[in-house]
Design a protein around this motif. Structure first.
Motif, PDB file in Angstrom:
ATOM      1  N   GLU A 280      17.701  47.692  33.142  1.00 36.42           N
ATOM      2  CA  GLU A 280      17.154  47.679  31.782  1.00 36.42           C
ATOM      3  C   GLU A 280      17.951  46.765  30.846  1.00 36.42           C
ATOM      4  N   VAL A 281      19.250  46.651  31.087  1.00 31.85           N
ATOM      5  CA  VAL A 281      20.065  45.778  30.232  1.00 31.85           C
ATOM      6  C   VAL A 281      19.668  44.314  30.432  1.00 31.85           C
ATOM      7  N   THR A 282      19.406  43.945  31.684  1.00 31.49           N
ATOM      8  CA  THR A 282      18.990  42.580  31.983  1.00 31.49           C
ATOM      9  C   THR A 282      17.794  42.189  31.113  1.00 31.49           C
ATOM     10  N   PHE A 283      16.821  43.105  31.036  1.00 31.19           N
ATOM     11  CA  PHE A 283      15.595  42.764  30.322  1.00 31.19           C
ATOM     12  C   PHE A 283      15.782  42.760  28.816  1.00 31.19           C
ATOM     13  N   ILE A 284      16.721  43.539  28.329  1.00 27.49           N
ATOM     14  CA  ILE A 284      17.013  43.460  26.887  1.00 27.49           C
ATOM     15  C   ILE A 284      17.513  42.049  26.571  1.00 27.49           C
TER      16      ILE A 284
ATOM     17  N   LEU B 210      25.775  43.063  39.054  1.00 25.84           N
ATOM     18  CA  LEU B 210      24.744  43.238  38.031  1.00 25.84           C
ATOM     19  C   LEU B 210      25.279  42.917  36.632  1.00 25.84           C
ATOM     20  N   THR B 211      26.440  43.488  36.302  1.00 18.16           N
ATOM     21  CA  THR B 211      26.991  43.276  34.959  1.00 18.16           C
ATOM     22  C   THR B 211      27.365  41.816  34.730  1.00 18.16           C
ATOM     23  N   SER B 212      27.839  41.133  35.764  1.00 16.40           N
ATOM     24  CA  SER B 212      28.180  39.720  35.605  1.00 16.40           C
ATOM     25  C   SER B 212      26.953  38.928  35.150  1.00 16.40           C
ATOM     26  N   TRP B 213      25.850  39.138  35.851  1.00 18.99           N
ATOM     27  CA  TRP B 213      24.615  38.435  35.497  1.00 18.99           C
ATOM     28  C   TRP B 213      24.164  38.841  34.099  1.00 18.99           C
ATOM     29  N   ASN B 214      24.173  40.118  33.838  1.00 20.75           N
ATOM     30  CA  ASN B 214      23.738  40.593  32.522  1.00 20.75           C
ATOM     31  C   ASN B 214      24.559  39.979  31.407  1.00 20.75           C
ATOM     32  N   SER B 215      25.878  39.940  31.588  1.00 23.23           N
ATOM     33  CA  SER B 215      26.747  39.403  30.539  1.00 23.23           C
ATOM     34  C   SER B 215      26.407  37.941  30.272  1.00 23.23           C
ATOM     35  N   MET B 216      26.201  37.180  31.339  1.00 25.99           N
ATOM     36  CA  MET B 216      25.901  35.758  31.165  1.00 25.99           C
ATOM     37  C   MET B 216      24.560  35.572  30.469  1.00 25.99           C
ATOM     38  N   ILE B 217      23.578  36.360  30.861  1.00 17.95           N
ATOM     39  CA  ILE B 217      22.263  36.275  30.214  1.00 17.95           C
ATOM     40  C   ILE B 217      22.382  36.618  28.729  1.00 17.95           C
ATOM     41  N   ASN B 218      23.140  37.649  28.432  1.00 17.48           N
ATOM     42  CA  ASN B 218      23.324  38.049  27.034  1.00 17.48           C
ATOM     43  C   ASN B 218      23.991  36.952  26.219  1.00 17.48           C
ATOM     44  N   CYS B 219      24.954  36.260  26.823  1.00 22.74           N
ATOM     45  CA  CYS B 219      25.619  35.155  26.129  1.00 22.74           C
ATOM     46  C   CYS B 219      24.598  34.112  25.699  1.00 22.74           C
ATOM     47  N   PHE B 220      23.763  33.700  26.636  1.00 18.20           N
ATOM     48  CA  PHE B 220      22.777  32.667  26.312  1.00 18.20           C
ATOM     49  C   PHE B 220      21.773  33.176  25.291  1.00 18.20           C
ATOM     50  N   ALA B 221      21.389  34.436  25.429  1.00 18.61           N
ATOM     51  CA  ALA B 221      20.438  35.008  24.478  1.00 18.61           C
ATOM     52  C   ALA B 221      21.035  34.999  23.070  1.00 18.61           C
TER      53      ALA B 221
ATOM     54  N   ALA C 275      19.160  31.195  29.724  1.00 20.59           N
ATOM     55  CA  ALA C 275      19.112  32.623  30.039  1.00 20.59           C
ATOM     56  C   ALA C 275      18.107  32.879  31.150  1.00 20.59           C
ATOM     57  N   ILE C 276      16.953  32.245  31.042  1.00 20.10           N
ATOM     58  CA  ILE C 276      15.911  32.424  32.055  1.00 20.10           C
ATOM     59  C   ILE C 276      16.361  31.845  33.401  1.00 20.10           C
ATOM     60  N   ALA C 277      17.020  30.690  33.339  1.00 16.10           N
ATOM     61  CA  ALA C 277      17.507  30.071  34.584  1.00 16.10           C
ATOM     62  C   ALA C 277      18.491  30.997  35.289  1.00 16.10           C
ATOM     63  N   ILE C 278      19.390  31.609  34.517  1.00  7.26           N
ATOM     64  CA  ILE C 278      20.357  32.529  35.108  1.00  7.26           C
ATOM     65  C   ILE C 278      19.641  33.732  35.725  1.00  7.26           C
ATOM     66  N   PHE C 279      18.639  34.213  35.005  1.00  6.45           N
ATOM     67  CA  PHE C 279      17.875  35.361  35.527  1.00  6.45           C
ATOM     68  C   PHE C 279      17.231  35.016  36.865  1.00  6.45           C
TER      69      PHE C 279
END
Length: 524
Positions: free
Chosen positions: A340-344, A303-314, A322-326
Motif C-alpha cells: 500500500e505504501v508503494t501506491f501512495i 520493499l522499503t528500498s523501492w518504496n523510499s526511492m519512489i517516494n523521493c521522486f514523488a 518514480a514510474i520507472a522505478i516502480f
DNA sequence: CTAGGGTTAG
C-alpha cells in the motif's frame, strides 16, 4: 562405543547440511536403539532448526519422542518464538507441556513464551504461572515480563509494578521501561527513566532516540544523538536509522552527510535498513542524485528500498522516474510485490506530474492486480489527482464510493481543486465538511469564510468569523526552513522575529525586483 | 538454551 557414536553424530551434523543425511543418521540411530535418546534427539532438532531451518521436521522428531525433557521442549519453543508466524505454536506447545508434566518448565523457557504472547490475558496467565512455579525472582524472567507488559496497550502500569518490585534492575529492564513509555507517546517519562538509569549502553540510547523520532520529536532525537556521540557511545545501525529519519524530517542535510560518513567508516554491515534511511534522508533534504546513488549501491533492495526511492521522486514531482522505478521493482529478476505504501508514492507522483489517467490506472491496478484494499490515504491521493485536473464528477463519485468516512485530507484535496478551477459551489460544500470534522482548526474556518466571500454570502462570512473569534481558533501559520552552514533557519509566514528575516527580504527583493511579503511564505 | 533498540506514507 558410546563415545564413538557421539563423535559420529556430531561429525555428521557438522559436515552435512541436507535433510537426506539427517534422515540417514536418524535411521542409523534407530537401529542402534538410540532414536529416543534425549541427547541425540536434541542434537538432531537443533540441527533441523539452525542449519536446515526446517521447523516442521524438527517438530516431527519431537512428536515421536515418548517422554521429551525440558531441554527438548525449550528447543522447539525457542524455535517457534523466533518468528511471529509461529508464535501461536509456541504458546500451544507450552500449554501442552504444562498439562503433560513432568517435565516442569525451567526459567529459560519463560522469556520465549512471553515473547510469543501478544494479548493481555496470555501475559497475565503466564505471570501467574511464573509466580506459581517460583521463577519470579529471576531477573531474566522479570525483565521479559516488564517487556511483555510494556508492549501491551495500557500495560505500562503492570510493567511498572513488576519493574518496581525487581531487586536487581539492570540495563535491559530499564531500557524496556524507556521504550514502553516512548511507545505510548510519553517521551517525557521515557527521558526521566533514561536519566535515572545507573548505566547506559547502545540499545538504551536507541530506545530513547527511537522513542523521540517515532513521536515526532525530531529535534530532541537529534540532540540526544549528538549527546550520545559526545559521550563516546558508538551509534550502531539502529541508532543511525533513527537519526537519519530525524534528519530527513528536519532537513538537516549536513548532519545527514556526517552520518553517511560515519556509516561508511564505522559500520561494517551496510544493512538495508541503513541504506533505506539514507535514501529517505537525502531525498527529503533535496539531494535526489545522492539518494539514487545510495539506492543503486544497495545490493539487497527490499520493499522499503523501492518504496523510499519512489517516494523521493514523488516528493520532487519527478513522476516519470518514480514510474520507472516502480516498473523496475515489479519486473526485476526477483520482482518485489508492491504494497500500500508503494501506491501512495506512485499516486502522489502522478498527482505532482499531472498524470491523471496513469494515476487512475495505478489505483485500479492496486485493487485488481494486487488485491490491496484502498486505504483513506489512497483515496486522498486519488481525489487530489482528480481535483487538480478539474474532474469533479469523478472525484465526487470516488468520495461517495469510499468504504470509510472521508477525512480532512480528502475534503482538503477537493477544496484545493475547487479553488484552482473556480468551482465555488463545490468548494462551499467541501469547506463546510472540513469545519464540521475539525471545528477547532481555524484554517478551515478562514477558508470557508473566503469561499462565502466569493459567493457574496456576506452574512455567512460574518457568522464564520464570529464563531472563530468565540472559539479563539487560530490558524497554524505556514512554516518553512532552510539549512545554511549546519544551522537550520525557520521562517513563519509574515513573522519578523527570525534574525535573518530582514536579510532575506533584501535578497528576495533583489531577485524578484519588488518587495512582496507573501513571497516569503512561498520561497524562503 | 535467557531479557532491551530500527526505515518508507496524503
Amino acid at each position: 562405543m558410546e563415545r564413538n557414536l557421539n563423535e559420529l553424530v556430531l561429525e555428521t551434523l557438522r559436515k552435512r547440511s541436507e535433510l537426506k543425511q539427517l534422515k540417514q543418521l536418524q535411521g542409523y540411530l534407530t537401529t542402534l536403539g538410540h532414536a529416543h535418546t534425549h541427547f541425540y534427539a536434541f542434537k538432531l532438532i537443533r540441527f533441523c532448526v539452525l542449519t536446515l531451518s526446517n521447523l516442521s521436521y524438527a517438530r516431527l522428531i519431537f512428536d515421536h519422542l515418548p517422554s521429551p525433557n525440558t531441554h527438548l521442549f525449550t528447543a522447539i519453543i525457542t524455535a517457534y518464538a523466533a518468528h511471529p508466524a509461529t508464535h501461536p505454536s509456541a504458546l500451544s506447545l507450552f500449554r501442552h507441556m504444562l498439562r503433560s508434566q513432568p517435565p516442569r518448565p525451567n526459567h529459560f523457557i519463560f522469556p520465549h513464551v512471553l515473547k510469543s504472547s501478544h494479548h493481555s490475558f496470555s501475559v497475565q496467565s503466564l505471570h501467574a504461572q511464573i509466580v506459581k512455579s517460583g521463577f519470579h525472582h529471576f531477573p531474566v524472567v522479570q525483565t521479559a515480563l516488564v517487556h511483555s507488559y510494556s508492549k501491551l496497550l495500557g500495560g505500562m502500569d503492570n510493567a511498572k509494578k513488576v519493574f518496581d518490585e525487581m531487586s536487581h534492575r539492570n540495563v535491559v529492564s530499564f531500557t524496556a521501561m524507556v521504550s514502553g513509555f516512548a511507545r505510548v507517546g510519553d517521551v517525557e517519562t521515557a527521558v526521566r527513566v533514561f536519566n535515572e538509569m545507573p548505566e547506559r549502553d547502545v540499545p538504551s540510547w536507541n530506545a530513547l532516540i527511537s522513542g523521540c523520532t517515532q513521536n515526532g520529536a525530531f529535534t530532541q532525537g537529534i540532540e540526544l544523538f549528538r549527546k550520545m556521540v559526545w559521550e563516546c557511545n558508538r551509534p550502531n545501525g539502529v541508532t543511525v536509522v533513527c537519526a537519519l529519519s530525524a534528519c530527513g524530517h528536519t532537513g538537516m542535510l549536513q548532519l545527514g552527510r556526517w552520518i553517511h560518513g560515519y556509516v561508511y567508516k564505522n559500520l561494517f554491515v551496510f544493512d538495508s535498513f541503513v541504506s533505506n534511511a539514507l535514501v529517505d534522508m537525502y531525498g527529503k533534504c533535496g539531494s535526489l542524485g545522492k539518494a539514487r546513488e545510495v539506492f543503486e549501491m544497495n545490493p539487497e533492495k527490499g520493499l522499503t528500498s523501492w518504496n523510499s526511492m519512489i517516494n523521493c521522486f514523488a516528493l520532487h514531482g519527478q513522476s516519470d522516474s518514480a514510474i520507472a522505478i516502480f516498473e523496475q521493482m515489479v519486473e526485476g529478476r526477483d520482482g518485489v510485490r508492491p504494497d500500500e505504501v508503494t501506491f501512495i508514492g506512485l499516486l502522489n507522483a502522478c498527482t505532482h506530474g499531472g498524470l491523471v489517467e496513469k494515476g487512475y490506472s495505478y489505483f485500479e491496478m492496486m485493487v485488481r492486480e494486487y488485491g490491496i484494499e484502498p486505504q483513506i490515504e489512497h483515496y486522498g491521493c486519488l481525489i487530489d489527482l482528480l481535483g487538480r485536473a478539474g474532474r469533479f464528477d469523478e472525484a465526487m463519485d470516488v468520495v461517495k464510493g469510499m468504504s470509510m468516512k472521508p477525512d480532512e485530507v480528502v475534503w482538503g484535496s477537493l477544496l484545493n481543486g475547487c479553488k484552482v478551477h473556480g468551482r465555488t459551489d463545490l468548494a462551499e460544500f467541501a469547506a463546510k465538511k472540513l469545519v464540521e470534522i475539525n471545528p477547532h482548526n481555524g484554517g478551515y474556518g478562514i477558508m470557508l469564510a473566503s469561499v462565502y466571500g466569493e459567493l457574496g454570502k456576506w452574512d455567512e462570512v460574518k457568522n464564520v468569523w464570529r464563531t472563530l473569534k468565540q472559539q479563539k481558533s487560530y490558524k497554524v501559520p505556514g512554516c518553512s526552513w532552510i539549512e545554511v552552514d549546519d544551522q537550520v533557519h525557520q521562517f513563519y509566514s509574515l513573522d519578523k522575529s527570525n534574525t535573518k528575516t530582514e536579510e532575506l527580504y533584501g535578497v528576495l527583493e533583489s531577485i524578484v525586483g519588488f518587495r512582496n511579503e507573501v513571497m516569503v511564505e512561498l520561497y524562503p
